[in-house]
Motif scaffolding. Structure first.
Motif, short mmCIF file in Angstrom:
data_model
loop_
_atom_site.label_atom_id
_atom_site.label_comp_id
_atom_site.label_asym_id
_atom_site.label_seq_id
_atom_site.Cartn_x
_atom_site.Cartn_y
_atom_site.Cartn_z
N PHE A 1 0.42 -1.42 -0.46
CA PHE A 1 0.29 -0.13 0.19
C PHE A 1 0.76 1.48 -0.12
CE2 PHE A 1 -2.96 -2.99 1.33
CZ PHE A 1 -3.95 -2.65 0.68
N SER B 1 1.75 3.59 -3.36
CA SER B 1 0.58 4.92 -3.35
C SER B 1 1.62 6.37 -3.63
CB SER B 1 0.68 5.27 -2.11
OG SER B 1 2.09 5.76 -1.41
N ASP C 1 -2.68 -1.03 -8.75
CA ASP C 1 -1.74 0.81 -8.86
C ASP C 1 -3.10 1.67 -9.10
OD1 ASP C 1 0.46 -0.35 -9.82
OD2 ASP C 1 0.07 0.35 -11.60
N PRO C 2 -2.86 2.58 -7.97
CA PRO C 2 -3.42 3.72 -7.41
C PRO C 2 -4.44 4.44 -9.18
CG PRO C 2 -1.92 4.37 -6.55
CD PRO C 2 -1.49 3.06 -7.28
N ALA C 3 -5.86 4.91 -9.20
CA ALA C 3 -6.04 5.65 -10.56
C ALA C 3 -5.89 7.10 -10.04
CB ALA C 3 -6.86 5.33 -10.61
N ASP C 4 -5.79 7.32 -9.40
CA ASP C 4 -5.13 9.29 -9.12
C ASP C 4 -4.98 9.60 -7.36
OD1 ASP C 4 -7.87 8.97 -7.91
OD2 ASP C 4 -9.03 9.26 -9.08
N PRO D 1 -6.01 11.15 -4.76
CA PRO D 1 -7.20 10.92 -3.74
C PRO D 1 -6.48 9.46 -3.36
CG PRO D 1 -8.45 12.18 -5.82
CD PRO D 1 -6.96 11.60 -5.94
N GLN D 2 -7.10 8.02 -4.32
CA GLN D 2 -6.53 6.98 -4.69
C GLN D 2 -5.36 6.79 -3.72
OE1 GLN D 2 -7.97 4.37 -7.95
NE2 GLN D 2 -6.99 2.65 -6.22
N GLN D 3 -4.24 7.61 -4.20
CA GLN D 3 -2.42 7.26 -3.28
C GLN D 3 -2.85 7.92 -1.96
OE1 GLN D 3 -1.40 9.88 -7.15
NE2 GLN D 3 0.54 8.60 -5.75
N VAL E 1 -5.13 7.25 -0.61
CA VAL E 1 -6.03 6.21 0.38
C VAL E 1 -5.02 5.07 0.43
CG1 VAL E 1 -7.87 5.10 0.43
CG2 VAL E 1 -8.03 7.10 -0.01
N TYR E 2 -4.42 4.96 -0.23
CA TYR E 2 -3.20 3.55 -0.42
C TYR E 2 -2.16 3.92 0.66
CZ TYR E 2 -4.65 0.98 -4.13
OH TYR E 2 -5.49 0.20 -4.92
#
Length: 217
Positions: A40, A44, A112-115, A117-119, A121-122
């Motif tokens: 994670f 990120s 893999d995180p898409a954007d 905000p997801q990074q 969150v990871y």
């Protein structure tokens, strides 16, 4: 536990102590969670833990996977236990075996995180899972893993608070990983500075109290 550490137990004391039906699952869940937290943080791209940066650096210079590099570093860190007289246990052995395997397994299924905000969150999931899992397996009282044994041994040797010692170790490891080419971000510094204090807080709730703690002879 105000200090963040507890009475040292030999390997036999760890195995003979009560509450094993609770402590053993807590140990395994903590170690698996610790390993699962690492991808994670890495994926990120905001900055992995100091030890993950070191593992990344090792993979750049060897054919090892991230998980096996983590396991190799664990074995090498055990050498530092000798002058600190740290006591190994079941948790020490399982730490070397499970964390790297869990990290590789999670890396295979984690997208893999898409954007951004997801990074983010990871990163938050990774940091909280890392620190809580660290406290969870340590609190099971089956002995420290190589990295945490280095920390607890240094705490006993220096008498300094756990967060001071942990932060110092994290920064030294971070510098070594960066020198080897590991990826460092602002999140890496955040992990190095926050892991010690967060682990100390979680240990107050995860440490299993044993009858042996009352033996002061």
């Amino acid at each position: 536990m105000s200090s963040g550490t507890s009475r040292r137990l030999t390997a036999m004391e760890q195995l003979r102590a009560e509450k094993k039906a609770w402590r053993l699952p807590q140990l395994v869940v903590g170690l698996l969670g610790y390993g699962a937290s690492l991808p994670f943080l890495v994926q990120s791209t905001l900055g992995a833990s100091s030890w993950s940066v070191l593992s990344q650096g090792v993979t750049l210079h060897t054919p090892l996977t991230f998980g096996w590099a983590t396991n190799l570093i664990s074995v090498l860190v055990l050498l530092f236990w000798i002058p600190l007289r740290e006591l190994p246990g079941l948790g020490t052995a399982l730490n070397v075996l499970l964390i790297g395997l869990s990290a590789d397994a999670m890396a295979l299924v984690l997208p893999d995180p898409a954007d951004f905000p997801q990074q983010l969150v990871y990163f938050c999931i990774g940091l909280l899972l890392l620190t809580f899992s660290d406290a969870l397996y340590l609190g099971a009282r089956f002995g420290s893993g190589p990295r945490d044994g280095l920390m607890t041994g240094a705490v006993r040797a220096t008498g300094r608070p756990i967060w001071v010692v942990r932060t110092s170790i994290e920064l030294v490891v971070l510098a070594a990983g960066w020198a080897l080419g590991g990826i460092v971000g602002l999140g890496t510094l955040a992990v190095a500075l926050l892991m010690g204090p967060l682990a100390q807080v979680f240990l107050r709730f995860t440490t299993v109290r044993l009858r042996l703690d009352d033996d002061t002879a």
